[in-house]
Design an enzyme around this catalytic site. Structure first.
Site, PDB file in Angstrom:
ATOM      1  NE  ARG A 220      -4.184  -1.099   0.120  1.00  0.00           N
ATOM      2  CZ  ARG A 220      -4.596  -2.130  -0.919  1.00  0.00           C
ATOM      3  NH1 ARG A 220      -3.734  -2.371  -1.747  1.00  0.00           N
ATOM      4  NH2 ARG A 220      -5.727  -2.619  -1.003  1.00  0.00           N
TER       5      ARG A 220
ATOM      6  CD  GLU B  82      -2.221   4.128  -5.746  1.00  0.00           C
ATOM      7  OE1 GLU B  82      -3.461   3.561  -6.508  1.00  0.00           O
ATOM      8  OE2 GLU B  82      -1.457   3.348  -5.516  1.00  0.00           O
TER       9      GLU B  82
ATOM     10  CG  HIS C 237      -2.575   0.517  -7.370  1.00  0.00           C
ATOM     11  ND1 HIS C 237      -3.112   0.860  -6.104  1.00  0.00           N
ATOM     12  CD2 HIS C 237      -2.728  -1.166  -6.880  1.00  0.00           C
ATOM     13  CE1 HIS C 237      -3.535  -0.060  -5.366  1.00  0.00           C
ATOM     14  NE2 HIS C 237      -3.295  -1.470  -5.691  1.00  0.00           N
TER      15      HIS C 237
END
Length: 325
Positions: free
Chosen positions: A233, A262, A281
């Site tokens: 994370r 993000e 991601h």
């Protein structure tokens, strides 16, 4: 679930509906909802499928969950739905553990080899049409610390071990004789062990204990010239401290698939660093991953409808599914 009444299932899906839902639609009343529609979808719903697993809409809609008994999220991490009201409720929480293990492990192995063989440098020289002989590194014989000993961490350990790396795990409890890591050190002693490794891989779940665990103190403790990989994370890392460690030359490189913010902002210095690999991601997103996520949910849905034990039940006190190697 028991009884003959058709269950009501709310699905948080954003603008993209999950594939392969037809069998579930035949067995339940399914309400597809974007974030702003979620409160209405939750009223009277028995279960919630959080297909849009990056959404933070569930806490704000929770007041409408007047009949909910089960929540499934289409990811391994559960931090988007781990808020006090859910934690304190009787709602069962399950995740999609197992879908991304191999793909993320392949990503980690790939970036470890890419750094060692300087693929980025070769590409830059190719673009310049420059023939420049260099020597590169061996991967075999180097050491890696995988911080996070769940299924993804174990898959990473197996692949790194297969190319001759010496792999150690860091988890809640120190132990020897682990089937995948051999040795596991305690995460609470992380800074004491960081100097021993050439590569540090972050794959721990996001909890109050792990948030910001990779900060200036942790990076300073790492071996000079070590490399850092984050596939866990973004919030595990204090980004400014990582940038400082890279700029100062203490770390020789980083591969980052997740970030505190993000999408990664265009002004982030990480974009322009030649010793940083940035991906959006996507380390676990193989061709067909969306169908695989629905398969996991469909299996649990059949179990839930039949009154059988659910798979991947999250311990809401810990914030993840406990591992039992």
């Amino acid at each position: 679930m028991s009884g003959t009444e058709s269950p009501v299932l709310a699905v948080l899906c954003g603008d993209r509906r999950p594939p392969d839902m037809e069998p579930i639609e035949r067995a339940a009343t399914v309400r597809y909802a974007r974030a702003d529609e979620l409160p209405d979808a939750l009223r009277g719903a028995d279960a919630l499928f959080v297909y849009d697993f990056l959404s933070r809409a569930v806490p704000g809609a929770w007041h409408a969950a007047d009949r909910l008994r089960w929540l499934h999220i289409a990811s391994a991490g559960v931090d988007p739905v781990m808020f006090p009201e859910l934690r304190d409720s009787d709602v069962v929480l399950t995740n999609s553990r197992g879908v991304f293990d191999s793909a993320i492990a392949e990503y980690v192995l790939g970036v470890v080899i890419a750094f060692a063989k300087d693929f980025a440098g070769s590409l830059r020289l190719q673009q310049q049409r420059a023939w420049r002989h260099r020597e590169t590194e061996r991967v075999a014989g180097t050491s890696a610390l995988v911080v996070g000993t769940g299924p993804i961490g174990r898959a990473i350990a197996r692949l790194l071990g297969a190319v001759g790396m010496r792999v150690t795990g860091a988890g809640r409890r120190a132990r020897d004789g682990d089937p995948d890591f051999g040795r596991v050190v305690a995460s609470e002693d992380l800074t004491r062990h960081l100097p021993d490794f050439d590569v540090v891989v972050a794959v721990a779940p996001l909890t109050e204990q792990t948030r910001g665990m990779f900060d200036a103190r942790a990076f300073a403790a790492m071996r000079p010239g070590a490399r850092f990989v984050n596939v866990g994370r973004g919030e595990l890392v204090v980004t400014e401290d990582l940038v400082s460690a890279l700029r100062g030359g203490h770390l020789s490189g980083a591969a980052l698939d997740v970030f505190e913010q993000e999408p990664l902002p265009p002004e982030s210095p990480l974009w322009a660093m030649e010793n940083v690999l940035v991906s959006a991601h996507m380390s676990g997103d193989f061709v067909g991953w969306r169908n695989a996520l629905v398969e996991v949910f469909a299996d649990n849905f059949a179990r839930w409808c039949g009154g059988r034990p659910l798979r991947n039940v999250v311990d809401k006190r810990l914030g993840y599914v406990p591992s039992t190697p």
